[in-house]
Design a protein around this motif. Sequence first.
Motif, PDB file in Angstrom:
ATOM      1  N   PHE A 166       0.850  -1.178   0.000  1.00 56.69           N
ATOM      2  CA  PHE A 166       0.000   0.000   0.000  1.00 56.69           C
ATOM      3  C   PHE A 166       0.888   1.231   0.000  1.00 56.69           C
ATOM      4  O   PHE A 166       2.057   1.132   0.389  1.00 56.69           O
ATOM      5  CB  PHE A 166      -0.946   0.012   1.216  1.00 56.69           C
ATOM      6  CG  PHE A 166      -0.224  -0.035   2.542  1.00 56.69           C
ATOM      7  CD1 PHE A 166       0.024  -1.244   3.190  1.00 56.69           C
ATOM      8  CD2 PHE A 166       0.229   1.132   3.154  1.00 56.69           C
ATOM      9  CE1 PHE A 166       0.691  -1.287   4.406  1.00 56.69           C
ATOM     10  CE2 PHE A 166       0.886   1.100   4.374  1.00 56.69           C
ATOM     11  CZ  PHE A 166       1.119  -0.121   4.993  1.00 56.69           C
ATOM     12  N   PRO A 167       0.403   2.366  -0.410  1.00 51.66           N
ATOM     13  CA  PRO A 167      -0.841   2.546  -1.163  1.00 51.66           C
ATOM     14  C   PRO A 167      -0.659   2.042  -2.586  1.00 51.66           C
ATOM     15  O   PRO A 167       0.452   1.714  -2.984  1.00 51.66           O
ATOM     16  CB  PRO A 167      -1.016   4.067  -1.142  1.00 51.66           C
ATOM     17  CG  PRO A 167       0.395   4.590  -1.126  1.00 51.66           C
ATOM     18  CD  PRO A 167       1.161   3.624  -0.275  1.00 51.66           C
ATOM     19  N   PHE A 208      -1.201   5.463   7.684  1.00 52.01           N
ATOM     20  CA  PHE A 208      -2.071   4.389   7.203  1.00 52.01           C
ATOM     21  C   PHE A 208      -2.369   3.448   8.366  1.00 52.01           C
ATOM     22  O   PHE A 208      -1.642   3.414   9.365  1.00 52.01           O
ATOM     23  CB  PHE A 208      -1.377   3.579   6.099  1.00 52.01           C
ATOM     24  CG  PHE A 208      -0.954   4.389   4.907  1.00 52.01           C
ATOM     25  CD1 PHE A 208      -1.812   4.576   3.832  1.00 52.01           C
ATOM     26  CD2 PHE A 208       0.313   4.964   4.856  1.00 52.01           C
ATOM     27  CE1 PHE A 208      -1.410   5.321   2.730  1.00 52.01           C
ATOM     28  CE2 PHE A 208       0.723   5.708   3.755  1.00 52.01           C
ATOM     29  CZ  PHE A 208      -0.145   5.886   2.684  1.00 52.01           C
ATOM     30  N   THR A 209      -3.423   2.682   8.229  1.00 56.42           N
ATOM     31  CA  THR A 209      -3.619   1.578   9.150  1.00 56.42           C
ATOM     32  C   THR A 209      -2.664   0.456   8.761  1.00 56.42           C
ATOM     33  O   THR A 209      -2.052   0.484   7.687  1.00 56.42           O
ATOM     34  CB  THR A 209      -5.061   1.048   9.078  1.00 56.42           C
ATOM     35  OG1 THR A 209      -5.264   0.459   7.776  1.00 56.42           O
ATOM     36  CG2 THR A 209      -6.068   2.167   9.288  1.00 56.42           C
ATOM     37  N   ASP A 211      -3.366  -2.303   7.737  1.00 64.28           N
ATOM     38  CA  ASP A 211      -3.858  -2.954   6.520  1.00 64.28           C
ATOM     39  C   ASP A 211      -3.660  -2.098   5.279  1.00 64.28           C
ATOM     40  O   ASP A 211      -3.964  -2.531   4.169  1.00 64.28           O
ATOM     41  CB  ASP A 211      -5.347  -3.286   6.670  1.00 64.28           C
ATOM     42  CG  ASP A 211      -5.566  -4.384   7.691  1.00 64.28           C
ATOM     43  OD1 ASP A 211      -4.644  -5.210   7.848  1.00 64.28           O
ATOM     44  OD2 ASP A 211      -6.633  -4.409   8.322  1.00 64.28           O
ATOM     45  N   GLU A 213      -4.996   1.119   4.843  1.00 66.62           N
ATOM     46  CA  GLU A 213      -6.022   2.120   4.572  1.00 66.62           C
ATOM     47  C   GLU A 213      -5.473   3.509   4.905  1.00 66.62           C
ATOM     48  O   GLU A 213      -4.875   3.718   5.959  1.00 66.62           O
ATOM     49  CB  GLU A 213      -7.269   1.850   5.426  1.00 66.62           C
ATOM     50  CG  GLU A 213      -7.995   0.579   5.050  1.00 66.62           C
ATOM     51  CD  GLU A 213      -8.568   0.636   3.640  1.00 66.62           C
ATOM     52  OE1 GLU A 213      -9.057   1.711   3.241  1.00 66.62           O
ATOM     53  OE2 GLU A 213      -8.480  -0.389   2.937  1.00 66.62           O
ATOM     54  N   TYR A 215      -5.212   7.026   6.352  1.00 63.23           N
ATOM     55  CA  TYR A 215      -5.776   7.518   7.602  1.00 63.23           C
ATOM     56  C   TYR A 215      -5.631   9.029   7.734  1.00 63.23           C
ATOM     57  O   TYR A 215      -6.580   9.719   8.080  1.00 63.23           O
ATOM     58  CB  TYR A 215      -5.075   6.827   8.772  1.00 63.23           C
ATOM     59  CG  TYR A 215      -5.597   7.210  10.133  1.00 63.23           C
ATOM     60  CD1 TYR A 215      -6.800   6.681  10.608  1.00 63.23           C
ATOM     61  CD2 TYR A 215      -4.894   8.090  10.948  1.00 63.23           C
ATOM     62  CE1 TYR A 215      -7.283   7.024  11.858  1.00 63.23           C
ATOM     63  CE2 TYR A 215      -5.363   8.437  12.200  1.00 63.23           C
ATOM     64  CZ  TYR A 215      -6.563   7.906  12.655  1.00 63.23           C
ATOM     65  OH  TYR A 215      -7.043   8.251  13.896  1.00 63.23           O
TER      66      TYR A 215
END
Lengths: 357, 370
Positions: A166-167, A208-209, A211, A213, A215
């Motif tokens: 990610f991302p 980010f989280t 996982d 995502e 944030y």
Amino acid sequence: MMAERRRLHLTQRQGFIFLAIILAIVLIALIIYLLLALSGGGFTRSGGEVVEGLKPLLVIEGPGEGEKPKFSRPMSAAFGADGNIYVSDSGNNRICVFNGRGEFLFEFGEFGVAKPLPGAQNSWAEGRLNFPLGVDVDENGNVYVADFRNDQIQVFDRDGTFLRRFPDPLQEVGKGSSGQDGTGIAVTDVAVWAGKVYALDAYQVFVFTLDGEFYAQFGKPGSGPGDLDHPNGIEVADDGTIYVSDSNHNRIIAYAQTGDVLWNLGEPVSDIAKEVEYTFGLPRGITVLSDGSLLVVDAFEHALTRVSAQGEFIRRYGRRGTQPAEFNFPNGIDDTKNRVVVADKENDRVQVLELVE
Amino acid sequence: MKRACVRYMPLGAIGGPHSLRTRTVVVVAAIVCAFTLSVSVAYGYDELTPSASAGCPDCHGLESGFTSPTVAPTRKGPHGGYTTGTQKCQTCHTVHVAPAEGVLLLPKATIKDTCNTCHDGTGGNGVYGVLNARGITPAAQHRIEVTNVVPGGDPGGGSTTRTFSAADDYLTCSDCHSPHDAITVNAFYGDRTRTSTDTTYPLSPATNRLLKKQPTSSPWSVDEYGSSWCGGCHEGRMFGSAGVINHPVETETAGFYYDNIVRVTGTGTNATELGSLGGNNFGYVMPITRSAQQSGHYPICQQCHEDARNIGDTTPGQIVGAEVFSVTTSDGQNAANNPRFQTFPHESENAYFQVEENDDLCLNCHIPPG
């Protein structure tokens, strides 16, 4: 009745043979030592003298085996929860893993391009890297790698198995970033803390989280307090304070979790002709020690600079050179249990050191 | 041939078995000590401890061409601004522990490797390797430390061999750039408006990119970055002797250089002005028929040789079709921006560092005769 003491008597010939055997043993031992020291592989236990407040414990120059037995410009290193050492071997596009004694365990990663220009092939596959920089390990042993030129973060388990990335390097992130073509993030360093991943872009901090995502993001170009210019080091303290090496501004910035600036140490160069004693030459990697103070890698001073949690300069450690506890454009750093590991980039090695007051 | 003066003593004759053991210990200890001493490094002078009374200029003076640290107040890091109160020399030079195979007391074995120590993309955009990181094999490069053959270097036409600064007389970074910002060209607006960060600095985002006024082997010195600067090495591109005719270019003696060219003012117009080549595409077309300002002038080298980009459609003589892209985000990294930073003149995805390739380039200015 006293026992008669027996004395060993050697003939001249026996004495010569005895001495020859001793010398042969010493010679063989020296040859073995030299081979180990000069073979260019593996590690050397250092245990040398204290240099400018640093006691060298270990010098690692590469896996010592395989097609690439030596590091090429290692930019970062981190301790795992199990004491293993993860080295971002940037020039070789891989992560090398060693145990706490400096013995090579395994490696993962190879070159892959995730953002090809028109006409080029996308050669990225899970785990492939493109000039990896910062690396950090979470409490579960998962390894987070700043895949710099692919504009993404990759996550591996403790054994080097790819977990996720990610991302998306081909999608815009948040309100925008400095990733190539305006997508992904130009990530130089990562830090994992309390279920979040903190990552640096060329002018911002992204959160980010675990996982992946999105944030939050904060920071912007400029030279005001809290503005960033190509930061290359991030770490989060136990109290949640986010410390960033604002590299091209020659300063360290402390942010609250909200992104508000708590303090700056150092200042951007505004007038090169002005004679000013700058705190930092080029701050890069950063780590928070157990007492809450910071240890900052200064690439241009070829040293480590210690800063209090309140933003006050404490002292410098180390000096330039090629011997243990000396540096040549060092870049990344991590610490555990009173030991620090430093990516000594232009000496093509990492060093494990102990701070000595 | 003299033999070494060594006496071999009969061991048993020196004093019996205790002496033998003693001598063995001494011999082993001597070997160990000799080995230990051989790998130790002694430092006679600590050059790294900051000291206002021991700056490098105290011994070595200022760089040739410096009378004072007069560089512009922009960021140059260790590249300039040396005073008795600064300690910048040691950033790149090391007095006592430089690699034995190196040059100029630099930390790496070659000048190129030394430059790459910092210019690897982590503190800005990289130089060499940028295209490879995007999966592109460069179609053109100013190849560093692999050749000293200069295409078009012979004033009479053809290539020539020149003497540069790297090993084997090869070209290296410091042949074009002065890492000490000594005797450099006047500042100019870069191809891109460099970064939004720079706009906050007191002066303009102009930079001299540390370009020497007189690159190594150039027979002349120029103040402005333009065709004459390139022609210092590529002399054959500047003259038409020996039956060679080159596309004519402006030179700085005609008052045309990177920041002073005739350019169109915007899309959908043939109005022109004198201005910078950097930051937009309007300077990249010199269509025929030309405007009054353009009349009698030719392009400078960089109007055709620059970062690869789209500067217009394949409509002949497309002054009205000039692309309007300009840099709007930091470093031009938005895909919609143009020009986008690549790494001219170090490497390009287009052959000969051409802005556009093939007829697409020619048709920006020329209408094929009917």
